[in-house]
Motif scaffolding. Structure first.
Motif, PDB file in Angstrom:
ATOM      1  N   PRO A  20       0.622  -1.199  -0.003  1.00  0.00           N
ATOM      2  CA  PRO A  20       0.041   0.017  -0.115  1.00  0.00           C
ATOM      3  C   PRO A  20       1.002   1.182   0.028  1.00  0.00           C
ATOM      4  O   PRO A  20       1.638   1.378   0.809  1.00  0.00           O
ATOM      5  N   ALA A  21       0.485   2.265  -0.914  1.00  0.00           N
ATOM      6  CA  ALA A  21       1.385   3.313  -0.993  1.00  0.00           C
ATOM      7  C   ALA A  21       1.211   4.278  -0.079  1.00  0.00           C
ATOM      8  O   ALA A  21      -0.102   4.481   0.560  1.00  0.00           O
ATOM      9  N   ALA A  22       2.202   4.978   0.440  1.00  0.00           N
ATOM     10  CA  ALA A  22       2.175   6.181   1.442  1.00  0.00           C
ATOM     11  C   ALA A  22       1.929   7.641   1.052  1.00  0.00           C
ATOM     12  O   ALA A  22       1.325   8.234   1.551  1.00  0.00           O
ATOM     13  N   GLY A  23       2.271   7.770  -0.442  1.00  0.00           N
ATOM     14  CA  GLY A  23       2.129   9.129  -1.006  1.00  0.00           C
ATOM     15  C   GLY A  23       2.934   9.046  -2.387  1.00  0.00           C
ATOM     16  O   GLY A  23       3.156   7.937  -2.946  1.00  0.00           O
ATOM     17  N   ARG A  24       2.883  10.190  -2.831  1.00  0.00           N
ATOM     18  CA  ARG A  24       3.608  10.207  -4.365  1.00  0.00           C
ATOM     19  C   ARG A  24       5.080  10.856  -4.340  1.00  0.00           C
ATOM     20  O   ARG A  24       5.433  11.524  -3.308  1.00  0.00           O
ATOM     21  N   CYS A  25       5.695  10.476  -5.268  1.00  0.00           N
ATOM     22  CA  CYS A  25       7.188  11.050  -5.314  1.00  0.00           C
ATOM     23  C   CYS A  25       7.071  12.479  -5.667  1.00  0.00           C
ATOM     24  O   CYS A  25       6.025  13.157  -6.368  1.00  0.00           O
ATOM     25  N   ALA A  26       8.120  13.273  -5.087  1.00  0.00           N
ATOM     26  CA  ALA A  26       7.933  14.670  -5.176  1.00  0.00           C
ATOM     27  C   ALA A  26       8.545  15.184  -6.721  1.00  0.00           C
ATOM     28  O   ALA A  26       7.944  16.407  -6.959  1.00  0.00           O
ATOM     29  N   VAL A  27       9.160  14.315  -7.348  1.00  0.00           N
ATOM     30  CA  VAL A  27       9.616  14.813  -8.759  1.00  0.00           C
ATOM     31  C   VAL A  27       8.705  14.229  -9.789  1.00  0.00           C
ATOM     32  O   VAL A  27       7.990  14.922 -10.573  1.00  0.00           O
ATOM     33  N   CYS A  28       8.261  12.822  -9.916  1.00  0.00           N
ATOM     34  CA  CYS A  28       7.539  12.095 -11.063  1.00  0.00           C
ATOM     35  C   CYS A  28       6.208  11.928 -10.495  1.00  0.00           C
ATOM     36  O   CYS A  28       5.368  11.455 -11.382  1.00  0.00           O
ATOM     37  N   HIS A  29       5.704  12.018  -9.277  1.00  0.00           N
ATOM     38  CA  HIS A  29       4.483  11.754  -8.944  1.00  0.00           C
ATOM     39  C   HIS A  29       3.973  10.314  -8.985  1.00  0.00           C
ATOM     40  O   HIS A  29       2.766  10.361  -8.936  1.00  0.00           O
ATOM     41  N   ALA A  30       4.963   9.201  -8.763  1.00  0.00           N
ATOM     42  CA  ALA A  30       4.743   8.056  -8.742  1.00  0.00           C
ATOM     43  C   ALA A  30       4.264   7.603  -7.470  1.00  0.00           C
ATOM     44  O   ALA A  30       4.741   8.209  -6.292  1.00  0.00           O
ATOM     45  N   LEU A  31       3.134   6.742  -7.105  1.00  0.00           N
ATOM     46  CA  LEU A  31       2.783   6.362  -5.850  1.00  0.00           C
ATOM     47  C   LEU A  31       4.052   5.303  -5.356  1.00  0.00           C
ATOM     48  O   LEU A  31       4.424   4.326  -5.883  1.00  0.00           O
ATOM     49  N   VAL A  32       4.506   5.611  -4.160  1.00  0.00           N
ATOM     50  CA  VAL A  32       5.519   4.980  -3.570  1.00  0.00           C
ATOM     51  C   VAL A  32       5.112   4.637  -1.930  1.00  0.00           C
ATOM     52  O   VAL A  32       4.231   5.425  -1.258  1.00  0.00           O
ATOM     53  N   CYS A  33       5.633   3.459  -1.428  1.00  0.00           N
ATOM     54  CA  CYS A  33       5.392   2.991   0.138  1.00  0.00           C
ATOM     55  C   CYS A  33       6.488   3.952   0.759  1.00  0.00           C
ATOM     56  O   CYS A  33       7.568   4.532   0.197  1.00  0.00           O
ATOM     57  N   ALA A  34       6.355   3.665   2.007  1.00  0.00           N
ATOM     58  CA  ALA A  34       7.644   4.518   2.919  1.00  0.00           C
ATOM     59  C   ALA A  34       8.964   3.619   2.884  1.00  0.00           C
ATOM     60  O   ALA A  34      10.054   4.273   2.788  1.00  0.00           O
TER      61      ALA A  34
END
Length: 87
Positions: A20-34
């Protein structure tokens, strides 16, 4: 006959490990987990960046700074040329 409803996943998942993703990357906005995000310095506070952007060493604040500084330098050059021509 009822219309087809679009597929809605239960949760947003990380593009790297599918947790489950924690948020989006600040550069490319991909969903990433912690676990897959790295904290880097932004303009005013730390931001989370995905593995791909961290490997490319992209800085989210640097791109914005370039978009601001380049036009200012061009305008300063034009002003300097106009001052030189008129005075």
């Amino acid at each position: 006959m009822p219309g087809l409803a679009p597929f809605q996943p239960d949760d947003d998942y990380c593009v790297y490990c599918h947790k489950p993703a924690a948020g989006r990357c600040a550069v490319c906005h991909a969903l990433v987990c912690a676990d897959c995000a790295e904290l880097t310095t932004g303009l005013s506070h730390p931001v989370a960046v995905c593995r791909g952007c961290a490997d490319q060493r992209l800085q989210p604040g640097r791109a914005l700074l370039g978009w601001i500084l380049v036009p200012l330098l061009v305008l300063a050059g034009i002003a300097a040329i106009l001052i030189w021509l008129t005075g």
